[in-house]
Enzyme design. Structure first.
Site, PDB file in Angstrom:
ATOM      1  N   PRO A  64      -2.243  -0.601  36.526  1.00  0.00           N
ATOM      2  CA  PRO A  64      -2.506  -1.652  37.511  1.00  0.00           C
ATOM      3  C   PRO A  64      -1.483  -1.633  38.639  1.00  0.00           C
ATOM      4  O   PRO A  64      -0.359  -1.164  38.463  1.00  0.00           O
ATOM      5  CB  PRO A  64      -2.370  -2.937  36.681  1.00  0.00           C
ATOM      6  CG  PRO A  64      -1.342  -2.587  35.639  1.00  0.00           C
ATOM      7  CD  PRO A  64      -1.602  -1.136  35.293  1.00  0.00           C
TER       8      PRO A  64
ATOM      9  N   ASN B   9       2.048  -3.497  37.921  1.00  0.00           N
ATOM     10  CA  ASN B   9       3.117  -3.018  37.029  1.00  0.00           C
ATOM     11  C   ASN B   9       3.255  -1.495  37.038  1.00  0.00           C
ATOM     12  O   ASN B   9       3.274  -0.862  35.982  1.00  0.00           O
ATOM     13  CB  ASN B   9       2.854  -3.488  35.590  1.00  0.00           C
ATOM     14  CG  ASN B   9       3.429  -4.860  35.315  1.00  0.00           C
ATOM     15  OD1 ASN B   9       4.469  -5.224  35.842  1.00  0.00           O
ATOM     16  ND2 ASN B   9       2.743  -5.630  34.488  1.00  0.00           N
TER      17      ASN B   9
ATOM     18  N   GLY C 214      -7.918  -4.902  36.199  1.00  0.00           N
ATOM     19  CA  GLY C 214      -8.972  -5.876  36.454  1.00  0.00           C
ATOM     20  C   GLY C 214     -10.247  -5.595  35.690  1.00  0.00           C
ATOM     21  O   GLY C 214     -10.425  -4.526  35.091  1.00  0.00           O
TER      22      GLY C 214
ATOM     23  N   CYS D  80      -1.623 -12.196  34.276  1.00  0.00           N
ATOM     24  CA  CYS D  80      -2.726 -13.007  33.757  1.00  0.00           C
ATOM     25  C   CYS D  80      -2.225 -14.109  32.829  1.00  0.00           C
ATOM     26  O   CYS D  80      -2.970 -15.029  32.499  1.00  0.00           O
ATOM     27  CB  CYS D  80      -3.708 -12.127  32.994  1.00  0.00           C
ATOM     28  SG  CYS D  80      -4.489 -10.860  33.992  1.00  0.00           S
TER      29      CYS D  80
END
Length: 468
Positions: free
Chosen positions: A117, A120, A198, A249
């Site tokens: 992602p 990170n 995602g 999240c």
């Protein structure tokens, strides 16, 4: 629709796979001590304070989102993952259960396609690499295009650490020019996919035809009951909400506060640096946080409160750490009850714990089912009741959510940067993705004395009753 893969990309993917398999073959006879040493070498190469700070800040600069000063603190995850794997076996016999005649042998999972992602790019690769090398797997990392350089640099550092130890660098490879077709091809030809990102990325991983571990979206919700330590709960809320400007999240998104302590808790949140938005400011923020289709706008993700306010057309004091909006409505049409992914949180008032439980269930119908919730309470019955009904895979008690649910040094959760959300979140596991998910296991079974209860025991009161 993604464009078709080019012949050059297809050949490149095949080349990466061949190199990965050759590297795995070269270490197939490594013993436990040898792979543990490689894990430590990788962990130090990226996880030392100087290098990780540089990489973490590089990721913020390249991606344009996140907290440049705060993100380097995430390196504790590398230390925690290393702690966990060094305490476990991954070569040969890993477990024996004499009373059942069972012996378990670990085997590599194979070549792993790891989707990284943009939030990170310096943390997910070393975490994945440590787990993989421990199991004698190889990894091909596919970066997010927005943080491609950071991911590539992180993997290059780990490759140099492997070479210095005499191990093949190709155990860890990184795509140099990322594209969706290339990522899809790598997922299709690898043995296992690790998808941290995602919903679209995870869906693509599950559609690849290759076994995959994916993660779900979050909408972290915390209950603060009348027994809570208000100062602790407010402080932890700030720590969780402001970590990397709320990029994770797991960052607190919704606070459900018991009516009798609501005013006191809200005041304490403000003392922790929370800015209480007016109704007009709340409407202005909604217009910039979500687009016309209800999707989060990328330039406000993982943004500090001052930037969000400026985009919305108002100002917050320089010392403000996060923005609070008062909310009571829950539903997909009420945007602030959904995941916010920034330094904005919604606060709700509830009367009676049963109402809090119902509100939790309603919020997770909006989004984030399967991910995380938490509670600040010293009432064990309240903790138990929430655990019974919350449709989540992990629930933190009196802890800063985004610094706890993926593992911390003060709880027993497995350290990771990937959180499975079960069938609630469209995932195959409801666990923190950890070492066991990177290996195959052979169960060897020897005969034992018969363990066969009588029919009377098995069927109980139905034994010898009327049949149909």
């Amino acid at each position: 629709m993604a464009r078709p893969i080019t012949d050059e990309e297809k050949a490149y993917a095949a080349e990466l796979l061949a190199k990965a398999k050759a590297a795995m073959k070269a270490i197939k006879d490594y013993d436990q001590a040898q792979v543990d040493r490689l894990c430590q070498a990788i962990g130090w190469a990226v996880g030392n304070e100087k290098t990780f700070t540089r990489l973490a800040q590089m990721g913020v600069d390249e991606g344009g989102i996140g907290d440049r000063e705060g993100r380097p603190a995430k390196r504790f995850k590398i230390q925690g993952i290393l702690r966990d794997v060094l305490r476990q076996k991954s070569v040969g016999v890993i477990e024996e259960i004499p009373e059942k005649g069972i012996v378990k042998y670990a085997k590599p999972a194979g070549v792993i396609a790891s989707l990284i992602p943009m939030t990170n790019p310096a943390l997910t690769p070393p975490g994945t690499a440590i787990f993989a090398i421990k199991c004698k797997d190889a990894v091909i990392f596919s970066p997010h295009p927005r943080t491609q350089k950071t991911t590539f640099e992180t993997v290059q550092i780990m490759r140099r650490a492997l070479e210095r130890e005499g191990a093949p660098a190709d155990l860890l490879q990184c795509v140099e020019k990322a594209s969706i077709p290339l990522a899809q091809e790598l997922m299709a030809i690898s043995d296992l996919v690790m998808a941290t990102g995602g919903p679209a990325m995870v869906k693509a991983a599950y559609s690849s035809g290759t076994p995959a571990f994916g993660v779900g979206a979050g909408n972290s919700t915390m209950v603060i009951d009348e027994t809570a330590n208000i100062e602790e709960a407010a402080r932890n809320t700030r720590l969780s909400k402001t970590s990397d400007f709320g990029s994770g999240c797991s960052a607190d998104g919704n606070l459900l506060v018991e009516a009798s302590i609501y005013d006191q808790f809200l005041a304490q949140l403000r003392a922790e640096g929370g800015y209480l938005a007016s109704e007009e400011e709340k409407k202005m923020m909604e217009a910039v946080l979500w687009d016309e289709e209800g999707r989060r706008t990328i330039d406000t993700v993982a943004a500090p409160p001052q930037k969000i306010a400026a985009r919305a057309g108002f100002e917050v004091p320089e010392g403000s750490k996060f923005i609070i909006v008062i909310q009571q409505e829950i539903g997909k049409e009420h945007k602030f009850s959904s995941e916010k992914l920034c330094t904005v949180l919604a606060i709700y008032k509830y009367n009676g714990f049963e109402n809090a439980l119902n509100m939790v269930k309603q919020i997770f119908e909006v989004g984030g089912k399967g991910h995380s919730c938490g509670i600040y309470s010293f009432n064990d019955d309240h903790i138990h009741q929430l655990a019974l009904v919350a449709p989540v895979s992990r629930m933190m008690v009196r802890q800063p959510q985004s610094k706890a649910n993926a593992g911390s040094f003060t709880n027993g959760m497995p350290m990771t940067s990937s959180l499975g959300c079960g069938t609630w979140g469209g995932n195959i596991i409801s666990e923190n993705v950890n070492l066991k998910h990177y290996m195959n296991v052979t169960w060897v079974s020897k005969p034992i004395e018969a363990d066969r209860p009588s029919e009377e025991e098995l069927f109980g009161e139905f034994y010898n009753s009327e049949t149909f």
